[in-house]
Design an enzyme around this catalytic site. Sequence first.
Site, mmCIF file in Angstrom:
data_model
loop_
_atom_site.group_PDB
_atom_site.id
_atom_site.type_symbol
_atom_site.label_atom_id
_atom_site.label_comp_id
_atom_site.label_asym_id
_atom_site.label_seq_id
_atom_site.Cartn_x
_atom_site.Cartn_y
_atom_site.Cartn_z
ATOM 1 C CG ASP A 186 -2.163 6.168 -7.819
ATOM 2 O OD1 ASP A 186 -0.947 6.399 -7.835
ATOM 3 O OD2 ASP A 186 -2.853 6.229 -6.781
ATOM 4 C CG HIS A 249 -0.627 9.143 -5.937
ATOM 5 N ND1 HIS A 249 -0.211 7.872 -5.591
ATOM 6 C CD2 HIS A 249 -0.595 9.863 -4.786
ATOM 7 C CE1 HIS A 249 0.042 7.827 -4.287
ATOM 8 N NE2 HIS A 249 -0.179 9.021 -3.771
ATOM 9 C CD GLU A 312 0.974 8.028 -0.193
ATOM 10 O OE1 GLU A 312 1.329 7.249 0.691
ATOM 11 O OE2 GLU A 312 0.742 7.666 -1.355
HETATM 12 C C1 TNX Z 1 -1.265 4.919 0.795
HETATM 13 S S1 TNX Z 1 -4.066 5.950 1.145
HETATM 14 C C2 TNX Z 1 -1.805 5.521 -0.326
HETATM 15 C C3 TNX Z 1 -2.035 4.735 -1.543
HETATM 16 C C4 TNX Z 1 -1.424 3.360 -1.423
HETATM 17 C C5 TNX Z 1 -1.751 2.770 -0.071
HETATM 18 C C6 TNX Z 1 -1.301 1.357 0.107
HETATM 19 C C7 TNX Z 1 -3.481 7.019 0.357
HETATM 20 C C8 TNX Z 1 -4.232 8.223 0.431
HETATM 21 N N1 TNX Z 1 -2.334 6.798 -0.312
HETATM 22 O O1 TNX Z 1 -1.503 5.426 -2.645
HETATM 23 O O2 TNX Z 1 -1.950 2.564 -2.430
HETATM 24 O O3 TNX Z 1 -1.171 3.567 0.925
HETATM 25 O O4 TNX Z 1 -1.774 0.816 1.321
#
Ligand code: TNX
Length: 525
Positions: A186, A249, A312
């Site tokens: 990440d 990420h 994301e």
């Molecule tokens: C969302 S869950 C994210 C993570 C973060 C998390 C914190 C996901 C697929 N992506 O990168 O760590 O929220 O709650």
Amino acid sequence: MNSLLGWFVLVLPVAAGVIPRPTEVREGEGRLRIEEGGFVALREPADAGWVDALSEAAGVELRMAPADVGAVVQFLGPEMLPEPIEKPQGEGYVLRVLSETAMVHAATRAGHFHGLQSLVQLLEEGEQSESAVDIACMTLLDAPRFGWRGFMLDESRHFSGKEAVLRLLDQMARYKLNRFHWHLTDSPGWRIEIKRYPKLTQVGSRGSETDRREDAPRQFYTQEEVREIVAYARARGITVIPEIDMPGHADAAVLAYPEHDGGGYKDGKPFKWSRFTFNPAKPETLAFLDGILGEVAALFPDAGVIHFGGDEVHFGWGKWTELPEVRSLMEKEGFTELAEVETWFNRRMAAKINELGFATGGWDEIAGRDLPRDQTLVFWWRHDKPQVLRRALDDGYPVVLCPRRPLYFDFVQDDSHKVGRRWGGFNPLADVYAFPDSLDVLKPGDADLVRGIQANLWTETTVTQARRDFMTFPRLLALAEAAWTPADRKDFADFEKRLQDELPRLEKAGVGFYDASRSSLEVER
Ligand code: TNX
């Protein structure tokens, strides 16, 4: 006095302590006494560790049985079961505690292993004396509700390290969890050695969410350590699923290999992670990712699934319009939107993962990309978007349910806690326990596609192992029972009682936890 004692023994609740609660418990007659030096008949000599586990639980030294010796604990095939009992399949087992011997029947090693865990828990709560232990006779007929009973650990934001991971695997195995989803990469740090690209760990493994120093210590798993952890998990019936997050990420990897930078502007605005994405269209970047996936595939030969994140990037990343490779891809393919570029990238990388012999795991953004249904596993995480889950199921994708609420363990578990996350509420033990029966988007016809449930520990706000433990336990136990025990056997009040007896055992194993009955104080770091 005698008759009073007899009465007392009779009403003692049977199998009171086992977590997760077994599917069916049939009370037997009498008690089994296991003496010091008793024999255990295994299926495989390689499982000699099971004798140690039983000895420790019983408080007396047991021995591996030589062939043809009467054993007080026996692991047997399903064919040895007397007729009226239905034969266990898959991960199921039948544990018969009779007055002369305890027998664990199963069709698979996983089934025997789960039966072992139940017997261990019964022995721990048995009547122990100096040279023997005795437990009530009973039969457990048990099998999991879900095939996927998972826990995800984010190693990037803060690194746990081998010792903590092995201890976590021990706890998962005790409660019959069977998938360890390992979030190894990440933005803050790259945590897995890749021989072809040594800078990933030389450069990319430094630092964490809260330590952004350029000379911060390197923290990662060598390939040798990865193999050791995978083998340790396998011996405990746990499959390790690696996650290499892309196209977002990506900061740690891009810091090490800047030529793969896809940019870190969010909707035209700069934000904290300035190298958030890989270039999704550059042939050298795709080859680089292929190379990483090739080594990952070799390290996790039994994983079945390689998770490639996919979260994301929000259907195209603003900065991508500036990349010449993206522009020419769009031109060549006739794409008009960046979302199409992201889809193209997902499909390209999923094809590579499939070619390596694995199904592709991805966060729920990957649903709707028309990936092969039989080789894709969608992890539903956006609890506020039930329609995404509904559509994935209607489209025929198998799914793992791991919604932020109630299954993100970086969310607080008590209203008084301040450091962890919230989102219109938080994730108390009872909500974890009630899942997924608390969910109203599921239909009876979904059963085949719902592969199971999983909790995710994201570690932005968990700097120390003490806090990671605090956020994980005892919610991990509620998760395990929610994943294993059939809906009509779940009973939160009963679980809470068993949990009170279990907490001292966690303590003895050196595992931290939150227990409101002792102190509601939050472990803040
Ligand atoms: C969302 S869950 C994210 C993570 C973060 C998390 C914190 C996901 C697929 N992506 O990168 O760590 O929220 O709650």
